[in-house]
Design a protein around this motif. Sequence first.
Motif, PDB file in Angstrom:
ATOM      1  N   THR A 288      21.557   2.596  12.539  1.00 14.67           N
ATOM      2  CA  THR A 288      22.425   2.081  13.592  1.00 14.67           C
ATOM      3  C   THR A 288      23.404   3.132  14.116  1.00 14.67           C
ATOM      4  N   SER A 289      23.539   4.248  13.418  1.00 20.65           N
ATOM      5  CA  SER A 289      24.452   5.295  13.883  1.00 20.65           C
ATOM      6  C   SER A 289      23.834   6.111  15.025  1.00 20.65           C
ATOM      7  N   SER A 290      22.538   5.995  15.191  1.00 19.03           N
ATOM      8  CA  SER A 290      21.848   6.755  16.230  1.00 19.03           C
ATOM      9  C   SER A 290      21.333   5.807  17.300  1.00 19.03           C
ATOM     10  N   ASN A 291      21.430   6.223  18.531  1.00 16.40           N
ATOM     11  CA  ASN A 291      20.813   5.421  19.591  1.00 16.40           C
ATOM     12  C   ASN A 291      19.725   6.258  20.265  1.00 16.40           C
ATOM     13  N   LYS A 292      18.976   6.973  19.432  1.00 17.57           N
ATOM     14  CA  LYS A 292      17.884   7.817  19.899  1.00 17.57           C
ATOM     15  C   LYS A 292      16.718   6.937  20.355  1.00 17.57           C
ATOM     16  N   LEU A 293      16.311   7.115  21.581  1.00 14.71           N
ATOM     17  CA  LEU A 293      15.174   6.380  22.123  1.00 14.71           C
ATOM     18  C   LEU A 293      13.865   7.004  21.669  1.00 14.71           C
ATOM     19  N   MET A 294      12.943   6.148  21.290  1.00  9.47           N
ATOM     20  CA  MET A 294      11.611   6.579  20.889  1.00  9.47           C
ATOM     21  C   MET A 294      10.589   5.799  21.719  1.00  9.47           C
ATOM     22  N   ILE A 295       9.351   6.275  21.700  1.00 13.31           N
ATOM     23  CA  ILE A 295       8.269   5.638  22.438  1.00 13.31           C
ATOM     24  C   ILE A 295       7.216   5.146  21.453  1.00 13.31           C
TER      25      ILE A 295
ATOM     26  N   ASN B  51       0.817  -1.210   0.000  1.00  9.94           N
ATOM     27  CA  ASN B  51       0.000   0.000   0.000  1.00  9.94           C
ATOM     28  C   ASN B  51       0.852   1.262   0.000  1.00  9.94           C
ATOM     29  N   LYS B  52       2.152   1.119  -0.087  1.00 10.13           N
ATOM     30  CA  LYS B  52       3.105   2.234  -0.098  1.00 10.13           C
ATOM     31  C   LYS B  52       3.037   3.078   1.161  1.00 10.13           C
ATOM     32  N   ARG B  53       2.705   2.454   2.260  1.00  9.40           N
ATOM     33  CA  ARG B  53       2.758   3.125   3.556  1.00  9.40           C
ATOM     34  C   ARG B  53       4.061   2.729   4.227  1.00  9.40           C
ATOM     35  N   MET B  54       4.524   3.577   5.094  1.00  8.21           N
ATOM     36  CA  MET B  54       5.809   3.324   5.725  1.00  8.21           C
ATOM     37  C   MET B  54       5.665   2.438   6.964  1.00  8.21           C
ATOM     38  N   ARG B  55       6.566   1.460   7.056  1.00  6.58           N
ATOM     39  CA  ARG B  55       6.670   0.630   8.261  1.00  6.58           C
ATOM     40  C   ARG B  55       8.058   0.834   8.827  1.00  6.58           C
ATOM     41  N   LYS B  56       8.132   0.991  10.133  1.00 11.79           N
ATOM     42  CA  LYS B  56       9.415   1.193  10.792  1.00 11.79           C
ATOM     43  C   LYS B  56       9.935  -0.129  11.327  1.00 11.79           C
ATOM     44  N   HIS B  57      11.247  -0.305  11.238  1.00 16.44           N
ATOM     45  CA  HIS B  57      11.948  -1.503  11.702  1.00 16.44           C
ATOM     46  C   HIS B  57      12.650  -1.115  12.997  1.00 16.44           C
ATOM     47  N   VAL B  58      12.221  -1.687  14.125  1.00 15.67           N
ATOM     48  CA  VAL B  58      12.679  -1.246  15.439  1.00 15.67           C
ATOM     49  C   VAL B  58      13.017  -2.434  16.332  1.00 15.67           C
ATOM     50  N   LYS B  59      13.601  -2.132  17.485  1.00 19.69           N
ATOM     51  CA  LYS B  59      13.804  -3.162  18.510  1.00 19.69           C
ATOM     52  C   LYS B  59      13.676  -2.526  19.882  1.00 19.69           C
ATOM     53  N   ASN B  60      13.403  -3.363  20.861  1.00 16.10           N
ATOM     54  CA  ASN B  60      13.269  -2.901  22.244  1.00 16.10           C
ATOM     55  C   ASN B  60      14.598  -2.384  22.775  1.00 16.10           C
ATOM     56  N   SER B  61      14.500  -1.385  23.623  1.00 13.75           N
ATOM     57  CA  SER B  61      15.675  -0.883  24.317  1.00 13.75           C
ATOM     58  C   SER B  61      15.968  -1.786  25.506  1.00 13.75           C
ATOM     59  N   LYS B  62      17.242  -1.995  25.770  1.00 12.94           N
ATOM     60  CA  LYS B  62      17.636  -2.778  26.950  1.00 12.94           C
ATOM     61  C   LYS B  62      17.849  -1.885  28.164  1.00 12.94           C
ATOM     62  N   ARG B  63      17.777  -0.564  27.948  1.00 16.27           N
ATOM     63  CA  ARG B  63      17.956   0.382  29.050  1.00 16.27           C
ATOM     64  C   ARG B  63      16.752   0.351  29.983  1.00 16.27           C
ATOM     65  N   LYS B  64      17.014   0.535  31.248  1.00 14.78           N
ATOM     66  CA  LYS B  64      15.931   0.629  32.229  1.00 14.78           C
ATOM     67  C   LYS B  64      15.328   2.024  32.133  1.00 14.78           C
ATOM     68  N   ALA B  65      14.026   2.092  31.968  1.00 15.44           N
ATOM     69  CA  ALA B  65      13.339   3.375  31.827  1.00 15.44           C
ATOM     70  C   ALA B  65      13.243   4.084  33.171  1.00 15.44           C
ATOM     71  N   LYS B  66      13.362   5.405  33.135  1.00 15.37           N
ATOM     72  CA  LYS B  66      13.120   6.218  34.332  1.00 15.37           C
ATOM     73  C   LYS B  66      11.616   6.284  34.531  1.00 15.37           C
ATOM     74  N   PHE B  67      11.171   6.058  35.745  1.00 12.36           N
ATOM     75  CA  PHE B  67       9.746   6.121  35.985  1.00 12.36           C
ATOM     76  C   PHE B  67       9.477   6.874  37.269  1.00 12.36           C
ATOM     77  N   PRO B  68       8.582   7.825  37.298  1.00  9.07           N
ATOM     78  CA  PRO B  68       7.859   8.312  36.133  1.00  9.07           C
ATOM     79  C   PRO B  68       8.784   9.068  35.192  1.00  9.07           C
ATOM     80  N   PRO B  69       8.332   9.313  33.964  1.00 10.41           N
ATOM     81  CA  PRO B  69       9.172  10.026  33.002  1.00 10.41           C
ATOM     82  C   PRO B  69       9.640  11.371  33.555  1.00 10.41           C
TER      83      PRO B  69
END
Length: 108
Positions: free
Chosen positions: A68-75, A6-24
């Motif tokens: 792979t050059s970026s290690n920017k965290l996304m949600i 359908n020519k829509r974009m799909r992102k290829h991602v993986k889970n972060s192994k970092r422990k999230a700060k909670f609450p944000p």
Amino acid sequence: MILNGNKRMRKHVKNSKRKAKFPPSCGCKTYLTHWEKATKLNKPQRCSKLGCSNTARVGAHIFNCSDTSSNKLMIVPLCNACNNPANSECFYLKNNVKTPSASKMKSC
């Protein structure tokens, strides 16, 4: 990212192994709330991982496998099973899923 039939974009991602700060640190109550504020959308009912139909329960921290050059965290909204830092494999998100930065934003 890939194009599907359908020519829509799909992102290829993986889970972060970092422990999230909670609450944000941005002041949002949860990372799912952070995602909603950043995207100006209501959370989806279902997990954002392609092929999963479980209920989206958390704002998961992910990395972009295509940059792979970026290690920017996304949600992204995921179910509890798909939000697993032990999963080191990349996976695709459903079509057009928004992936805002995990960092504090003006919308927070």
